[in-house]
Design a protein around this motif. Structure first.
Motif, PDB file in Angstrom:
ATOM      1  N   THR A   3       0.758  -1.254  -0.070  1.00  0.00           N
ATOM      2  CA  THR A   3      -0.015  -0.099   0.025  1.00  0.00           C
ATOM      3  C   THR A   3       0.893   1.212  -0.020  1.00  0.00           C
ATOM      4  N   THR A   4       1.788   1.309   0.767  1.00  0.00           N
ATOM      5  CA  THR A   4       3.055   2.287   0.845  1.00  0.00           C
ATOM      6  C   THR A   4       3.452   2.607  -0.363  1.00  0.00           C
ATOM      7  N   SER A   5       4.027   1.426  -1.304  1.00  0.00           N
ATOM      8  CA  SER A   5       4.428   1.827  -2.250  1.00  0.00           C
ATOM      9  C   SER A   5       3.758   2.145  -3.446  1.00  0.00           C
ATOM     10  N   LEU A   8       2.993   5.851  -2.821  1.00  0.00           N
ATOM     11  CA  LEU A   8       4.302   6.769  -3.460  1.00  0.00           C
ATOM     12  C   LEU A   8       4.067   6.942  -4.820  1.00  0.00           C
TER      13      LEU A   8
END
Length: 402
Positions: A3-5, A8
């Motif tokens: 999710t973070t990737s 970004l």
């Protein structure tokens, strides 16, 4: 972590889309500073209205033509509930990013047809270009449609390489513009026994347009990677070197003419788009420098010898410098010349010819049909009055004009 990737990447591409969107302000002010004062309002309005209609055409038709993707589903599905769409709406910011590229094509054409084009016919033509003509070629180069890129790879060892649009955006836009300019003819009073060149109305506005375009161009090029992991400083430094190369050569060859200098920066940036991810910075500098010279020489040749009234010189700037950029990627991208490799000179040469030929033929047919059915040229009287009053019924400085 997934999710973070994705988040970004969403932010990265969104920032790129915003930067390229801001470039449309650059297109507007570059045209405002170049056209005569009585056409400045029209220049501003055209760029904004073309952007709106282009976005709609690309949303409903063009993006599907290029990538086979439609948005006729729920917002939840578009944000990742449907397995065909990435999480957090990445497909949506990708559309936004690519829509700003698509809308740049009518913005390019706008500068060539300035001061004498009817309003609604050119808006209709812009919508057809972004809905059908542009995405057809975009899909071939950037999505591998119809197996043409596979043929290039099998025949010459590599597909046509166009990282950020020297061919897909700029060459296509420039050659479409040439077709439009030829159909429109020259502005009233530009040529003939009493004909004369029309100087720019405002060098400061022209310069502002160039600065906005130059700043936004780093989003145009660097963020064409479309992911944080794919971003590289090589694209940034190559864009910088090509830009300054264009400025330096245009300054020398153009004898310090401010119009040539500011457009020289853009010429370098146009040319480096295709190979900005594979060239050595010295190769990018040479590419940009050559583009600056191409623009100065071909602008003068077009305007004075061929008497083609391309107001902002968009065919030399985008059409010819875009063509040069496509070929240059197959030269300075080679490992033998310090590049990253993975390119073929013959693929670039043939792919470049394909881009220019396709755009000119499609543009010639489109503007011929528009001319026959709707008419595309303001009358001589309307041109003398100016597009601002003839089309919009208001001038650039209303309080001082009444």
């Amino acid at each position: 972590m997934d999710t973070t990737s994705v988040g970004l990447d969403v932010f990265f591409v969104l920032l790129g889309a915003i930067l390229v969107f801001a470039m449309h302000g650059g297109f507007a002010f570059l045209e405002v500073g170049t056209v005569r004062h009585k056409n400045q309002v029209n220049a501003l309005v055209k760029i904004m209205v073309d952007f709106a209609f282009s976005t709609i055409a690309y949303f409903f038709i063009g993006y599907w033509v290029a990538y086979g993707v439609t948005f006729f589903m729920s917002a939840a599905d578009l944000s990742g509930a449907d397995a065909a769409f990435p999480l957090q709406g990445f497909a949506l910011v990708k559309f936004f990013f690519l829509a700003t590229f698509a809308a740049a094509v009518p913005a390019i054409i706008s500068g060539g047809i300035a001061e004498r084009a009817k309003f609604w016919p050119q808006v209709l033509a812009a919508s057809i270009i972004v809905g059908l003509i542009y995405p057809f070629f975009e899909g071939i180069v950037w999505n591998g449609n119809f197996g043409i890129q596979d043929w290039f790879a099998n025949t010459f060892g590599a597909p046509v390489h166009d990282f950020a649009g020297s061919l897909v955006v700029h060459a296509v836009g420039g050659w479409l513009a040439l077709a439009a300019v030829l159909h429109l003819g020259a502005r009233t009073g530009r040529y003939g026994p009493q004909g004369r060149p029309y100087p720019p109305s405002s060098i400061p506005w022209l310069a502002l347009g160039t600065w906005l375009l130059c700043v936004g161009w780093f989003g145009f090029n660097v963020m064409s990677a479309q992911s944080v992991a794919g971003a590289t400083g090589l694209v940034a430094i190559n864009s910088l070197m090509a830009m300054v190369g264009g400025i330096v050569v245009a300054t020398i060859v153009g004898r310090r003419d401010p119009g040539f200098i500011h457009n020289g920066a853009l010429a370098g940036l146009v040319a480096v788009c295709a190979g900005s991810d594979v060239m050595h910075p010295i190769g990018a500098l040479l590419t940009g420098g050559a583009a600056g010279g191409i623009f100065v020489y071909c602008f003068t040749l077009t305007q004075e010898k061929f008497k083609i009234d391309d107001v902002l010189g968009v065919w030399p700037l985008h059409g010819l410098c875009g063509v040069w950029g496509g070929v240059a990627a197959g030269v300075f991208g080679l490992e033998a010349l310090g590049g990253m490799g993975g390119v073929s000179f013959f693929s670039q040469l043939l792919g470049t010819a394909m881009a220019a030929g396709y755009a000119f033929i499609a543009g010639f047919a489109l503007y011929w049909l528009t001319k026959r059915v709707l008419g595309i040229r303001l009358t001589d009287a309307e041109q003398r009055r100016g597009a601002d009053l003839s089309i919009h019924s208001i001038g650039a400085n209303p309080e001082g004009e009444f």
